[in-house]
Motif scaffolding. Structure first.
Motif, PDB file in Angstrom:
ATOM      1  N   LEU A  65      -0.145  -0.462  -9.986  1.00 24.66           N
ATOM      2  CA  LEU A  65      -1.082   0.443  -9.323  1.00 24.66           C
ATOM      3  C   LEU A  65      -1.021   0.280  -7.805  1.00 24.66           C
ATOM      4  O   LEU A  65      -0.819  -0.827  -7.304  1.00 24.66           O
ATOM      5  CB  LEU A  65      -2.503   0.171  -9.821  1.00 24.66           C
ATOM      6  N   PRO A  66      -1.232   1.360  -7.065  1.00 23.66           N
ATOM      7  CA  PRO A  66      -1.168   1.301  -5.598  1.00 23.66           C
ATOM      8  C   PRO A  66      -2.452   0.756  -4.984  1.00 23.66           C
ATOM      9  O   PRO A  66      -3.191   1.460  -4.295  1.00 23.66           O
ATOM     10  CB  PRO A  66      -0.921   2.760  -5.205  1.00 23.66           C
ATOM     11  N   GLU A 119       0.830  -1.195   0.000  1.00 20.03           N
ATOM     12  CA  GLU A 119       0.000   0.000   0.000  1.00 20.03           C
ATOM     13  C   GLU A 119       0.866   1.246   0.000  1.00 20.03           C
ATOM     14  O   GLU A 119       1.800   1.381   0.768  1.00 20.03           O
ATOM     15  CB  GLU A 119      -0.885  -0.007   1.254  1.00 20.03           C
ATOM     16  N   SER A 120       0.541   2.166  -0.889  1.00 20.67           N
ATOM     17  CA  SER A 120       1.194   3.465  -0.834  1.00 20.67           C
ATOM     18  C   SER A 120       0.344   4.358   0.050  1.00 20.67           C
ATOM     19  O   SER A 120      -0.776   4.032   0.405  1.00 20.67           O
ATOM     20  CB  SER A 120       1.304   4.066  -2.244  1.00 20.67           C
ATOM     21  N   GLU A 121       0.886   5.510   0.391  1.00 19.24           N
ATOM     22  CA  GLU A 121       0.168   6.422   1.277  1.00 19.24           C
ATOM     23  C   GLU A 121      -1.212   6.755   0.730  1.00 19.24           C
ATOM     24  O   GLU A 121      -2.164   6.882   1.477  1.00 19.24           O
ATOM     25  CB  GLU A 121       0.996   7.695   1.448  1.00 19.24           C
ATOM     26  N   MET A 132      -8.362   1.395 -11.882  1.00 19.95           N
ATOM     27  CA  MET A 132      -7.761   0.529 -12.894  1.00 19.95           C
ATOM     28  C   MET A 132      -8.087   1.052 -14.292  1.00 19.95           C
ATOM     29  O   MET A 132      -9.269   1.121 -14.660  1.00 19.95           O
ATOM     30  CB  MET A 132      -8.285  -0.896 -12.738  1.00 19.95           C
ATOM     31  N   PRO A 133      -7.066   1.402 -15.083  1.00 19.70           N
ATOM     32  CA  PRO A 133      -7.333   1.939 -16.419  1.00 19.70           C
ATOM     33  C   PRO A 133      -8.274   1.073 -17.254  1.00 19.70           C
ATOM     34  O   PRO A 133      -9.162   1.600 -17.927  1.00 19.70           O
ATOM     35  CB  PRO A 133      -5.945   2.015 -17.052  1.00 19.70           C
ATOM     36  N   GLY A 159      -7.858   6.510   1.239  1.00 20.20           N
ATOM     37  CA  GLY A 159      -7.565   7.578   2.195  1.00 20.20           C
ATOM     38  C   GLY A 159      -8.174   7.199   3.529  1.00 20.20           C
ATOM     39  O   GLY A 159      -7.999   6.098   4.005  1.00 20.20           O
ATOM     40  N   GLY A 160      -8.935   8.063   4.124  1.00 20.18           N
ATOM     41  CA  GLY A 160      -9.589   7.756   5.392  1.00 20.18           C
ATOM     42  C   GLY A 160     -11.007   7.276   5.237  1.00 20.18           C
ATOM     43  O   GLY A 160     -11.699   7.057   6.224  1.00 20.18           O
TER      44      GLY A 160
END
Length: 129
Positions: free
Chosen positions: A37-38, A5-7, A85-86, A68-69
């Motif tokens: 993709l993240p 997971e990215s931020e 997803m593209p 996010g949150g």
């Protein structure tokens, strides 16, 4: 959370013990990994579910996505996942149209999710004995 997971990434909580759920999510996982993709995926039957703060039974009733949150569930969760997803953005755009979103959400809430949940409960009963 588990995975890569990215931020600002998206997380998906799904039932890996459900064959239909696993089949669909495995496609999404392959696509997101291939495209870098993240998006991360957590099995509700694993320790990651505790990080979501969702009881196991509630988690098994519908797909959950955290961006996010914000935690989304049901058809809005699919829309958020598809939008990342593209190759599925077209589905997010069409599914997000007011009339389609309402009808598709109703079908998911009243037919799709209850059928998958009932199947999940049957698998649990068989396993219990």
């Amino acid at each position: 959370m588990s995975g890569d997971e990215s931020e600002n990434g998206l997380r998906v909580l799904y039932n890996a013990e459900c064959p239909a759920c696993r089949f669909e999510i495995d496609h999404y996982r392959r696509w997101t990994e291939r495209d870098g993709l993240p998006v991360g995926f957590d099995d509700l039957n694993g320790p990651e579910r505790a990080e979501w703060g969702i009881e196991a039974d509630a988690a098994a009733r519908r797909l959950h996505v955290r961006r996010g949150g914000e935690t989304l569930s049901g058809f809005p969760a699919f829309l958020a996942l598809w939008a990342e997803m593209p190759r599925m953005r077209w589905a997010a755009r069409i599914g997000g149209l007011p009339g389609i979103r309402t009808v598709a959400g109703w079908i998911y809430d009243r037919i799709g999710a209850p059928l998958l949940y009932a199947s999940h409960r049957r698998r649990q009963r068989r396993r219990a004995g």
